[in-house]
Design an enzyme around this catalytic site. Structure first.
Site, PDB file in Angstrom:
ATOM      1  N   ASP A 117     -13.659  -3.677  -1.822  1.00  0.00           N
ATOM      2  CA  ASP A 117     -13.498  -3.371  -0.402  1.00  0.00           C
ATOM      3  C   ASP A 117     -14.881  -3.473   0.232  1.00  0.00           C
ATOM      4  O   ASP A 117     -15.778  -2.671  -0.077  1.00  0.00           O
ATOM      5  CB  ASP A 117     -12.935  -1.957  -0.200  1.00  0.00           C
ATOM      6  CG  ASP A 117     -11.519  -1.827  -0.741  1.00  0.00           C
ATOM      7  OD1 ASP A 117     -10.820  -2.849  -0.832  1.00  0.00           O
ATOM      8  OD2 ASP A 117     -11.115  -0.694  -1.069  1.00  0.00           O
TER       9      ASP A 117
ATOM     10  N   ASP B 194       0.872  -1.171   0.000  1.00  0.00           N
ATOM     11  CA  ASP B 194       0.000   0.000   0.000  1.00  0.00           C
ATOM     12  C   ASP B 194       0.909   1.221   0.000  1.00  0.00           C
ATOM     13  O   ASP B 194       1.693   1.426   0.938  1.00  0.00           O
ATOM     14  CB  ASP B 194      -0.887   0.028   1.244  1.00  0.00           C
ATOM     15  CG  ASP B 194      -1.952  -1.057   1.219  1.00  0.00           C
ATOM     16  OD1 ASP B 194      -2.364  -1.457   0.117  1.00  0.00           O
ATOM     17  OD2 ASP B 194      -2.368  -1.503   2.299  1.00  0.00           O
TER      18      ASP B 194
END
Length: 276
Positions: free
Chosen positions: A130, A11
């Protein structure tokens, strides 16, 4: 039997690898290029690179970092964050990515999934979902979704899954049922799903097995489990109990709790087909 894959996730925020909990409270975890090189030496099967603030900041992916990473490693590289158009997909692939991950753009412009698959092949198109367990707090400030997705909204689904899709780095609820969305994206050209539990992200409490099972039952493409790895058993549970084709993790690798070879050896001993 296809070997299950172990995938570290980078990330990236402002050119640095970061890790948070439930998508917030980010902690610096190093340089993405050096991290990718390290994970290749450790035996990773793939690398996922997510520019986690590109969509929120309304900018494109940092292609210079993607290019430097791709030039350094020989593993398959999936890149996501800020990819909104077919041209963005083309630029990302031409800078060394093997696959692109679409999340926010897939919801706001679902035609992009099929357009990308037709132009570059379904094997290049990953849709990242998500998902968060539904609670009353998410019913305000929904993202505006295209008309063609209205039938996938939680209130319009005959048997809601109990999970809602979020976009903009997990910040914005959409009202979409996560499992219906998974079925939709596969029908429209997604060759793989990267499924992240927002509730489990960074908690080290285990993958959301219920979410995984509900998803893997209804799609015929590989599903990557993401969010919650904290023990070796969690990796096994995601594969054996959740039906995942690959397991992705970040903090347990970034901060040295486990080495990738440890995870692979453990899974192999449990009878999981794995590349050692």
């Amino acid at each position: 039997m296809l070997a299950k894959r172990i995938i570290p996730c980078l990330d990236v925020n402002a050119g640095r690898v970061v890790k948070g909990v439930n998508f917030i409270n980010l902690t610096d975890a190093g340089d993405p290029v050096e991290s990718a090189k390290f994970y290749e030496s450790e035996g990773a099967d793939e690398i996922v690179f997510l520019d986690i603030t590109a969509s929120v900041d309304n900018r494109t992916t940092m292609l210079n970092v993607v290019r430097r990473t791709a030039e350094t490693i020989f593993l398959p590289l999936t890149v996501g964050g800020g990819i909104r158009t077919v041209d963005d997909i083309r630029r990302t692939l031409s800078n060394g990515a093997d696959k692109v991950s679409l999340n926010t753009a897939a919801v706001l412009n679902p035609e992009l999934i099929l357009a990308g698959a037709e132009e570059f092949g379904v094997q290049c198109i990953v849709v990242a979902i998500d998902a968060k367990k539904i609670d009353d707090n998410s019913k305000n400030n929904y993202a505006i979704i295209p008309v063609e997705l209205e039938s996938l909204k939680i209130q319009n689904v005959a048997s809601p899954s109990g999970y809602e899709v979020y976009i903009n780095g997990g910040r914005k609820p959409t009202g979409l049922d996560a499992i219906e969305w998974a079925k939709y994206v596969v029908a429209h050209g997604a060759g793989e799903i990267l499924l992240t539990s927002i509730d489990k992200d960074g908690t080290n409490s285990g993958y959301d097995i219920e979410l995984l099972k509900k998803t893997t039952k209804v799609v015929n493409v590989p599903v990557i489990a993401s969010g919650g790895a904290g023990t070796l058993e969690h990796f096994y549970e995601a594969i054996q109990g959740g039906g995942a084709d690959a397991v992705l993790a970040a903090s347990v690798f970034h901060f040295g709790k486990f080495k990738i070879k440890q995870v692979k050896n453990y899974l192999s001993e449990k009878g999981v087909a794995i590349r050692l």
